[in-house]
Motif scaffolding. Sequence first.
Motif, PDB file in Angstrom:
ATOM      1  N   THR A 123       2.854  48.503  20.179  1.00 44.88           N
ATOM      2  CA  THR A 123       3.823  48.642  19.093  1.00 44.88           C
ATOM      3  C   THR A 123       4.412  50.047  19.005  1.00 44.88           C
ATOM      4  O   THR A 123       3.823  51.017  19.465  1.00 44.88           O
ATOM      5  CB  THR A 123       3.169  48.290  17.743  1.00 44.88           C
ATOM      6  N   ASP A 124       5.577  50.125  18.361  1.00 42.36           N
ATOM      7  CA  ASP A 124       6.243  51.414  18.184  1.00 42.36           C
ATOM      8  C   ASP A 124       5.552  52.270  17.121  1.00 42.36           C
ATOM      9  O   ASP A 124       5.575  53.498  17.202  1.00 42.36           O
ATOM     10  CB  ASP A 124       7.706  51.198  17.782  1.00 42.36           C
ATOM     11  N   VAL A 125       4.960  51.613  16.114  1.00 38.71           N
ATOM     12  CA  VAL A 125       4.224  52.328  15.078  1.00 38.71           C
ATOM     13  C   VAL A 125       2.810  51.735  15.034  1.00 38.71           C
ATOM     14  O   VAL A 125       2.540  50.808  14.271  1.00 38.71           O
ATOM     15  CB  VAL A 125       4.898  52.216  13.695  1.00 38.71           C
ATOM     16  N   PRO A 126       1.917  52.217  15.874  1.00 39.38           N
ATOM     17  CA  PRO A 126       0.570  51.650  15.933  1.00 39.38           C
ATOM     18  C   PRO A 126      -0.155  51.763  14.597  1.00 39.38           C
ATOM     19  O   PRO A 126       0.143  52.623  13.767  1.00 39.38           O
ATOM     20  CB  PRO A 126      -0.123  52.493  17.008  1.00 39.38           C
ATOM     21  N   ALA A 127      -1.138  50.896  14.417  1.00 38.28           N
ATOM     22  CA  ALA A 127      -1.896  50.897  13.161  1.00 38.28           C
ATOM     23  C   ALA A 127      -2.870  52.068  13.081  1.00 38.28           C
ATOM     24  O   ALA A 127      -3.087  52.637  12.017  1.00 38.28           O
ATOM     25  CB  ALA A 127      -2.645  49.578  12.999  1.00 38.28           C
ATOM     26  N   SER A 128      -3.464  52.444  14.204  1.00 38.37           N
ATOM     27  CA  SER A 128      -4.517  53.467  14.173  1.00 38.37           C
ATOM     28  C   SER A 128      -3.935  54.873  14.140  1.00 38.37           C
ATOM     29  O   SER A 128      -2.795  55.109  14.555  1.00 38.37           O
ATOM     30  CB  SER A 128      -5.425  53.325  15.394  1.00 38.37           C
ATOM     31  N   PHE A 129      -4.750  55.817  13.654  1.00 43.03           N
ATOM     32  CA  PHE A 129      -4.336  57.213  13.672  1.00 43.03           C
ATOM     33  C   PHE A 129      -4.135  57.721  15.099  1.00 43.03           C
ATOM     34  O   PHE A 129      -3.098  58.347  15.383  1.00 43.03           O
ATOM     35  CB  PHE A 129      -5.350  58.074  12.923  1.00 43.03           C
ATOM     36  N   PRO A 130      -5.057  57.497  16.059  1.00 41.00           N
ATOM     37  CA  PRO A 130      -4.791  57.964  17.425  1.00 41.00           C
ATOM     38  C   PRO A 130      -3.520  57.369  18.011  1.00 41.00           C
ATOM     39  O   PRO A 130      -2.779  58.054  18.724  1.00 41.00           O
ATOM     40  CB  PRO A 130      -6.035  57.516  18.206  1.00 41.00           C
ATOM     41  N   GLY A 131      -3.251  56.086  17.729  1.00 42.41           N
ATOM     42  CA  GLY A 131      -2.035  55.468  18.249  1.00 42.41           C
ATOM     43  C   GLY A 131      -0.790  56.133  17.703  1.00 42.41           C
ATOM     44  O   GLY A 131       0.163  56.433  18.446  1.00 42.41           O
TER      45      GLY A 131
END
Length: 363
Positions: A123-131
């Motif tokens: 995804t363009d805006v991942p859910a996780s902080f590292p992502g």
Amino acid sequence: MTTPIVQFGTSRFLQAHADLFISEALKKGDAIGRITVVQTTGSAERSGRLKALAAPEGFPVIVRGLIDGVEIERTDRVTSVARALSTVDGWDAVKRIVAEEAEVLISNTGDTGYAIGDDDLQTDVPASFPGKLLILLHARFLAGGKPLTILPCELTARNGDTLKKVMLGLQSGRIADAGFAEWLSNQVIWGNTLVDRIVSEPLEPAGAVAEPYALWAIENQPGLKTPCSHPSILLVDDLTPYEKLKLHILNLGHTVLSDIWLKTGRPQDETVKEILRDTQIHTGLMDIYQTEVIPGFAARNLGRQATDYVALTMDRFRNPFLEHRIRDIANHHAEKIVRRIADFRAWSPDVPMPKLAAITESR
């Protein structure tokens, strides 16, 4: 307004720690600039904080406790936050600020903050902080790749090294670019830090109640940049002594008290200061410190530091203003016994620790 500091997380801890330090330093001209706070979770519960965090009049931090045995209470107004954004509806602005303005990134994203999400590679805006961080750092790299210091404040040993390893692994799976990998490794400074302050209560819509004691120890390395100069910020050559003192004295003491609380059916809302009013419990904790903990540190040539830190810790535990509930400390108790007590025994294996051994063996 340009904000050279970007903070990931809206926790009450950061409000009474980094945000307050930077606010105080700004008044003396000792900070590199103001902060953009970024809410990373999309939590509706926390979204109401954003406007209050960046209010022109600032938000309150009430500092209450004992300094050299004297009760103090003061209210500080924190005015270091210039913007507060959410990655849900402000993603493009966050990308621009990290790419163009940031010089120091700060994070405090909770116990699972470094966990990788299932969508981090898609995804363009991942859910996780590292992502999210990977996408933001890649945007900075593409915008010219100016050097950057990252100062994680999560309670993870060697938190900078740990986050760097997570990020490089994620980068290899999502953005297979040798130049970007080299930049992440050599132009981004991943600082190892230790934070220490009891922040016991939130204030609504923003603000917190905290103890007077505060520490932000940052392990120095070439190229590292700090957000400000402040008496509570220490640049040190080695974090290990600071980590061990906090983990195996303050945190160990909390876990000893939690173990008693869990096993003896004490009041559900009991606080640290209240349980220590029980003379038997107070005496038992001090006996553990004097006969097992301090000798364990002395075996590592840290006996004097441990003695001083025990005295400081007991003053902090008895702070008459803080409502530090043991039920909160007792979360994940079995895991905390391993890190705070079992690991201490392994660190000083030649020192007899029968009382601590009894706790580890009963978990």
